[in-house]
Design a protein around this motif. Structure first.
Motif, PDB file in Angstrom:
ATOM      1  N   ALA A  94       0.821  -1.206   0.000  1.00  0.00           N
ATOM      2  CA  ALA A  94       0.000   0.000   0.000  1.00  0.00           C
ATOM      3  C   ALA A  94       0.859   1.262   0.000  1.00  0.00           C
ATOM      4  O   ALA A  94       0.449   2.308  -0.534  1.00  0.00           O
ATOM      5  CB  ALA A  94      -0.923  -0.007   1.218  1.00  0.00           C
ATOM      6  N   ALA A  95       2.061   1.160   0.576  1.00  0.00           N
ATOM      7  CA  ALA A  95       2.972   2.316   0.624  1.00  0.00           C
ATOM      8  C   ALA A  95       3.730   2.512  -0.685  1.00  0.00           C
ATOM      9  O   ALA A  95       4.506   3.468  -0.811  1.00  0.00           O
ATOM     10  CB  ALA A  95       3.953   2.152   1.780  1.00  0.00           C
ATOM     11  N   GLY A  96       3.538   1.597  -1.646  1.00  0.00           N
ATOM     12  CA  GLY A  96       4.123   1.818  -2.964  1.00  0.00           C
ATOM     13  C   GLY A  96       5.316   0.957  -3.326  1.00  0.00           C
ATOM     14  O   GLY A  96       6.022   1.276  -4.291  1.00  0.00           O
ATOM     15  N   ALA A  97       5.561  -0.124  -2.598  1.00  0.00           N
ATOM     16  CA  ALA A  97       6.665  -1.013  -2.980  1.00  0.00           C
ATOM     17  C   ALA A  97       6.450  -1.513  -4.403  1.00  0.00           C
ATOM     18  O   ALA A  97       5.347  -1.946  -4.760  1.00  0.00           O
ATOM     19  CB  ALA A  97       6.754  -2.184  -2.014  1.00  0.00           C
ATOM     20  N   ARG A  98       7.517  -1.489  -5.213  1.00  0.00           N
ATOM     21  CA  ARG A  98       7.396  -1.882  -6.614  1.00  0.00           C
ATOM     22  C   ARG A  98       8.348  -2.998  -7.005  1.00  0.00           C
ATOM     23  O   ARG A  98       8.154  -3.647  -8.023  1.00  0.00           O
ATOM     24  CB  ARG A  98       7.678  -0.676  -7.541  1.00  0.00           C
ATOM     25  CG  ARG A  98       6.779   0.506  -7.324  1.00  0.00           C
ATOM     26  CD  ARG A  98       5.313   0.156  -7.456  1.00  0.00           C
ATOM     27  NE  ARG A  98       5.005  -0.485  -8.734  1.00  0.00           N
ATOM     28  CZ  ARG A  98       3.930  -1.210  -8.963  1.00  0.00           C
ATOM     29  NH1 ARG A  98       3.063  -1.432  -7.980  1.00  0.00           N
ATOM     30  NH2 ARG A  98       3.700  -1.746 -10.157  1.00  0.00           N
ATOM     31  N   ARG A  99       9.409  -3.195  -6.213  1.00  0.00           N
ATOM     32  CA  ARG A  99      10.405  -4.221  -6.553  1.00  0.00           C
ATOM     33  C   ARG A  99      10.570  -5.151  -5.360  1.00  0.00           C
ATOM     34  O   ARG A  99      10.882  -4.697  -4.259  1.00  0.00           O
ATOM     35  CB  ARG A  99      11.744  -3.571  -6.910  1.00  0.00           C
ATOM     36  CG  ARG A  99      11.688  -2.645  -8.117  1.00  0.00           C
ATOM     37  CD  ARG A  99      12.986  -1.881  -8.273  1.00  0.00           C
ATOM     38  NE  ARG A  99      13.268  -1.058  -7.097  1.00  0.00           N
ATOM     39  CZ  ARG A  99      14.350  -0.287  -6.957  1.00  0.00           C
ATOM     40  NH1 ARG A  99      15.259  -0.251  -7.917  1.00  0.00           N
ATOM     41  NH2 ARG A  99      14.537   0.420  -5.861  1.00  0.00           N
ATOM     42  N   ALA A 100      10.362  -6.438  -5.594  1.00  0.00           N
ATOM     43  CA  ALA A 100      10.456  -7.416  -4.500  1.00  0.00           C
ATOM     44  C   ALA A 100      11.516  -8.452  -4.833  1.00  0.00           C
ATOM     45  O   ALA A 100      11.630  -8.896  -5.983  1.00  0.00           O
ATOM     46  CB  ALA A 100       9.113  -8.101  -4.276  1.00  0.00           C
TER      47      ALA A 100
ATOM     48  N   LEU B  67       4.249  -6.167  -9.025  1.00  0.00           N
ATOM     49  CA  LEU B  67       5.628  -5.868  -8.659  1.00  0.00           C
ATOM     50  C   LEU B  67       6.601  -6.564  -9.601  1.00  0.00           C
ATOM     51  O   LEU B  67       6.290  -7.605 -10.183  1.00  0.00           O
ATOM     52  CB  LEU B  67       5.920  -6.321  -7.224  1.00  0.00           C
ATOM     53  CG  LEU B  67       5.515  -5.359  -6.102  1.00  0.00           C
ATOM     54  CD1 LEU B  67       4.003  -5.291  -5.952  1.00  0.00           C
ATOM     55  CD2 LEU B  67       6.174  -5.748  -4.781  1.00  0.00           C
ATOM     56  N   ASP B  68       7.767  -5.965  -9.751  1.00  0.00           N
ATOM     57  CA  ASP B  68       8.888  -6.650 -10.386  1.00  0.00           C
ATOM     58  C   ASP B  68       9.475  -7.599  -9.350  1.00  0.00           C
ATOM     59  O   ASP B  68       9.913  -7.159  -8.281  1.00  0.00           O
ATOM     60  CB  ASP B  68       9.956  -5.654 -10.844  1.00  0.00           C
ATOM     61  CG  ASP B  68       9.470  -4.750 -11.959  1.00  0.00           C
ATOM     62  OD1 ASP B  68       8.668  -5.213 -12.780  1.00  0.00           O
ATOM     63  OD2 ASP B  68       9.894  -3.576 -12.000  1.00  0.00           O
ATOM     64  N   VAL B  69       9.500  -8.895  -9.661  1.00  0.00           N
ATOM     65  CA  VAL B  69       9.863  -9.902  -8.668  1.00  0.00           C
ATOM     66  C   VAL B  69      11.095 -10.668  -9.121  1.00  0.00           C
ATOM     67  O   VAL B  69      11.155 -11.147 -10.262  1.00  0.00           O
ATOM     68  CB  VAL B  69       8.702 -10.887  -8.413  1.00  0.00           C
ATOM     69  CG1 VAL B  69       9.108 -11.948  -7.390  1.00  0.00           C
ATOM     70  CG2 VAL B  69       7.458 -10.136  -7.933  1.00  0.00           C
TER      71      VAL B  69
END
Length: 450
Positions: free
Chosen positions: A145-151, A172-174
């Motif tokens: 929810a806070a905007g993480a985009r890369r995991a 997400l880019d995983v």
């Protein structure tokens, strides 16, 4: 009249199964049951956490099977937020974080497992999360929810693959970073290759044979990247999917005997081999292979529930024995279903079997029926007796649950020939005339006869 007291340490699958079964068998007037649980919930599905994170399960509370209020209606007292600090085996008592000392006539240790954590710098940084408790799921959802985009997901076991899948589904880019050559270490290499390819086809990057060396952090102490000897993988979110070890600190400090796997050593009634008034069940306890009889530690909720029920039955006065494990398990990545049971080739070799393998390709439905998907079935059998030892399945939708019929055959000690002759159902929307699992068994039995 003084009632006996059962104290249960740990309020998830094994502990609550033990408490509930003991209550069914012994009336409230005969047995007092107290459960101490250090967390805020009991009887929740840790296996459902990835699907809550992914949104398939919309509400956290759907993961909770029974509440303390529901247990209280059965006269089972649950003390949430209460940690068992020590066990005095000589006195038969448990000291809790609330300052209480609870005497017991029977004790069930169900402290569960602990997520495996590599000893690397930065692992405690903000943005690094396990997948073990409901709070972990809440933390990961908050990061999204806070905007993480890369995991970056560390580990390629069941939880690791499931988290990679749902995070990819959330956009997400995983990247999955493995120390092993392939995901799913209990699959044989050629089956692991299929899983790896399917993940790549989905757009999930898989970096193999790269033990993590460091979690890099930014100026604010938040995760920035995962570094290995071969690369640096930027991340806003790191998920630990490295498996589970037994949580035995409390048991070990008390003096309960541990087995060679590092878990509490129990007999087949789940009694401690060193202190018979104490039982252990679930991820903290040692179990054994149904096939080889060798000690194992396998962290699966299916086993934990059954082991808790065995302990509760014995405490309640009904004879019961745990019958061992095959390690049957199932997961998916995208539309690819992955399942295994029994021994893989590495385990069969370590156990000293002279084994053979057969692998067949087929379809999940009649080949002409719309929606037929590829399926690969691999069987292991003992070369001399023909007895089935293990099975692996990788394929499209409709593949994975076929592992259950193979697990049943292995559980019953069937040979490939006996299983090949079994009467399985057939209709074009569900399988070819000869189901792929039967085709694999038939090939194995023909080779054996030859």
């Amino acid at each position: 009249m003084t009632r006996d007291r059962l104290v249960v340490i740990g309020g998830d699958a094994a502990g609550m199964s033990a408490a509930a079964q003991a209550r069914r068998l012994r009336g409230a007037g005969d047995l007092e049951i107290v459960v101490v649980e250090q967390g805020p919930d009991v009887s929740y599905s840790a296996c459902g956490l990835p699907y809550w994170v992914g949104g398939e399960v919309p509400d956290r509370d759907l993961l909770i099977a029974r509440t303390p209020t529901q247990f209280a209606a059965d006269d089972i007292e649950v003390r949430l937020g209460t940690r068992a600090e020590s066990i005095d085996l000589a006195a038969g008592s448990v000291t809790t974080s609330a300052g209480d000392t609870l005497g017991y006539d029977s004790l069930v240790v169900a402290t569960g497992g602990r997520p495996l954590r590599p000893d690397v710098p930065g692992l405690d940084a903000d943005g690094v999360h396990g997948v073990h408790r409901l709070a972990d799921g809440a933390d990961i959802r908050a990061a999204l929810a806070a905007g993480a985009r890369r995991a970056v997901v560390l580990g390629g076991g069941y939880i690791g693959l499931e988290m990679a899948d749902v995070l990819h589904g959330r956009g997400l880019d995983v990247t999955v970073v493995l120390a092993d050559p392939f995901p799913m270490a209990q699959l044989d290499a050629e089956m692991g290759e299929r899983v790896c390819k399917a993940m790549g086809d989905l757009g999930i990057a898989v970096q193999t044979e790269q033990p993590v060396r460091e979690i890099e952090v930014d100026a604010d102490g938040a995760v920035a990247a995962v570094r290995t000897d071969d690369g640096r993988y930027p991340a806003d979110l790191v998920v630990l999917g490295l498996g589970m070890g037994p949580e035995v600190a409390l048991a070990e400090a008390a003096g309960l005997r541990l087995g060679e796997t590092g878990a509490v050593e129990v007999d087949r009634t789940q009694r401690s081999r060193s202190h018979p008034e104490v039982f252990a069940a679930g991820d903290c306890s040692q179990t054994y292979s149904r096939i080889t009889g060798e000690p194992l530690h396998v962290a699966l909720g299916t086993h934990a529930n059954k082991q808790g029920r065995v302990a509760g039955s014995v405490i309640g006065g009904r004879p019961a024995r745990f019958a061992g494990v095959l390690g049957t398990a199932l997961t998916k990545v995208g539309d690819l279903e992955i399942a295994r049971t029994g021994l893989c080739t590495t385990q069969a070799e370590a156990a000293g079997y002279d084994y053979r393998t057969e692998t067949i390709e087929g379809t999940t439905k009649a080949g002409y029926y719309p929606g037929a998907e590829p399926i690969t079935v691999k069987l292991l059998s003992d070369r001399g007796s023909g007895r089935l030892l293990g099975a692996q399945i990788v394929g499209g939708p409709g593949s994975g649950k076929r592992i259950d019929v193979l697990a049943t055959a292995i559980w019953a000690g069937l040979t490939a020939e006996e299983f090949a002759g079994s009467d399985l159902s057939y209709a074009p929307p569900f399988s070819p005339t000869y189901d792929p699992v039967l085709v694999a068994a038939r090939v194995a039995s023909r080779v054996e006869q030859g």
